[in-house]
Scaffold this motif. Structure first.
Motif, PDB file in Angstrom:
ATOM      1  N   SER A  38       0.657  -1.319  -0.120  1.00  0.00           N
ATOM      2  CA  SER A  38      -0.005  -0.013  -0.205  1.00  0.00           C
ATOM      3  C   SER A  38       0.779   1.169  -0.019  1.00  0.00           C
ATOM      4  CB  SER A  38      -0.910   0.106   1.230  1.00  0.00           C
ATOM      5  OG  SER A  38      -0.348  -0.073   2.466  1.00  0.00           O
ATOM      6  N   SER A  40       0.837   5.527  -1.715  1.00  0.00           N
ATOM      7  CA  SER A  40       0.375   6.453  -2.889  1.00  0.00           C
ATOM      8  C   SER A  40       1.433   6.322  -4.087  1.00  0.00           C
ATOM      9  CB  SER A  40       0.539   7.989  -2.609  1.00  0.00           C
ATOM     10  OG  SER A  40       1.739   8.190  -2.189  1.00  0.00           O
ATOM     11  N   LEU A  44      -1.969   2.174  -9.544  1.00  0.00           N
ATOM     12  CA  LEU A  44      -3.143   1.568  -9.803  1.00  0.00           C
ATOM     13  C   LEU A  44      -3.710   1.004  -8.316  1.00  0.00           C
ATOM     14  CD1 LEU A  44      -2.136  -0.791 -12.742  1.00  0.00           C
ATOM     15  CD2 LEU A  44      -3.284   1.176 -12.899  1.00  0.00           C
ATOM     16  N   GLY A  45      -3.282   1.486  -7.328  1.00  0.00           N
ATOM     17  CA  GLY A  45      -3.647   1.080  -5.978  1.00  0.00           C
ATOM     18  C   GLY A  45      -3.234   0.536  -5.145  1.00  0.00           C
ATOM     19  N   ASN A  46      -3.592  -0.172  -4.211  1.00  0.00           N
ATOM     20  CA  ASN A  46      -3.118  -1.046  -3.204  1.00  0.00           C
ATOM     21  C   ASN A  46      -3.287  -2.444  -3.714  1.00  0.00           C
ATOM     22  OD1 ASN A  46      -2.706   1.115  -1.434  1.00  0.00           O
ATOM     23  ND2 ASN A  46      -4.251   0.841  -0.237  1.00  0.00           N
ATOM     24  N   ARG A  47      -2.422  -3.225  -3.476  1.00  0.00           N
ATOM     25  CA  ARG A  47      -2.358  -4.496  -3.979  1.00  0.00           C
ATOM     26  C   ARG A  47      -2.534  -5.612  -2.734  1.00  0.00           C
ATOM     27  NH1 ARG A  47      -4.170  -5.057  -8.510  1.00  0.00           N
ATOM     28  NH2 ARG A  47      -2.962  -7.072  -9.081  1.00  0.00           N
ATOM     29  N   THR A  62      -6.674  -6.062  -6.519  1.00  0.00           N
ATOM     30  CA  THR A  62      -6.594  -4.638  -5.717  1.00  0.00           C
ATOM     31  C   THR A  62      -7.277  -4.694  -4.320  1.00  0.00           C
ATOM     32  OG1 THR A  62      -6.869  -3.466  -7.956  1.00  0.00           O
ATOM     33  CG2 THR A  62      -7.600  -2.243  -6.003  1.00  0.00           C
ATOM     34  N   TRP A  63      -6.444  -4.096  -3.283  1.00  0.00           N
ATOM     35  CA  TRP A  63      -6.869  -4.262  -1.988  1.00  0.00           C
ATOM     36  C   TRP A  63      -7.708  -3.209  -1.670  1.00  0.00           C
ATOM     37  CZ3 TRP A  63      -3.400  -2.531   2.512  1.00  0.00           C
ATOM     38  CH2 TRP A  63      -3.824  -2.819   3.719  1.00  0.00           C
ATOM     39  N   LEU A  64      -8.918  -3.268  -1.663  1.00  0.00           N
ATOM     40  CA  LEU A  64      -9.909  -2.224  -1.122  1.00  0.00           C
ATOM     41  C   LEU A  64     -10.381  -1.806   0.163  1.00  0.00           C
ATOM     42  CD1 LEU A  64     -12.728  -3.538  -3.793  1.00  0.00           C
ATOM     43  CD2 LEU A  64     -11.013  -1.717  -4.210  1.00  0.00           C
TER      44      LEU A  64
END
Length: 67
Positions: A38, A40, A44-47, A62-64
């Motif tokens: 995680s 910035s 493509l966002g956190n994984r 993707t880790w939501l």
């Protein structure tokens, strides 16, 4: 025949202050474990990467969830 490697995953959080990247290992009660990336710096966002009880790759996405 390829020999299996034995290993132990411990829960650990590593934060790279220079990049803002956080790497987190989490063991689950069912014997599987997760690797979370995680920060910035990830465009493509956190994984989230899943591994099975034997250490085999199960999947990634993707880790939501937030903390």
């Amino acid at each position: 025949m390829i020999a299996k490697k034995v290993f132990t995953i411990k829960q650990q959080v590593v934060k790279d202050l220079a990049t803002g990247l956080t790497i987190e290992f989490k063991a689950r009660e069912d014997g599987e474990f997760r690797l979370y990336l995680s920060g910035s710096i990830l465009p493509l966002g956190n994984r989230e990467i899943h591994f099975g009880k034997e250490g085999d790759y199960v999947g990634a996405g993707t880790w939501l969830k937030g903390k």
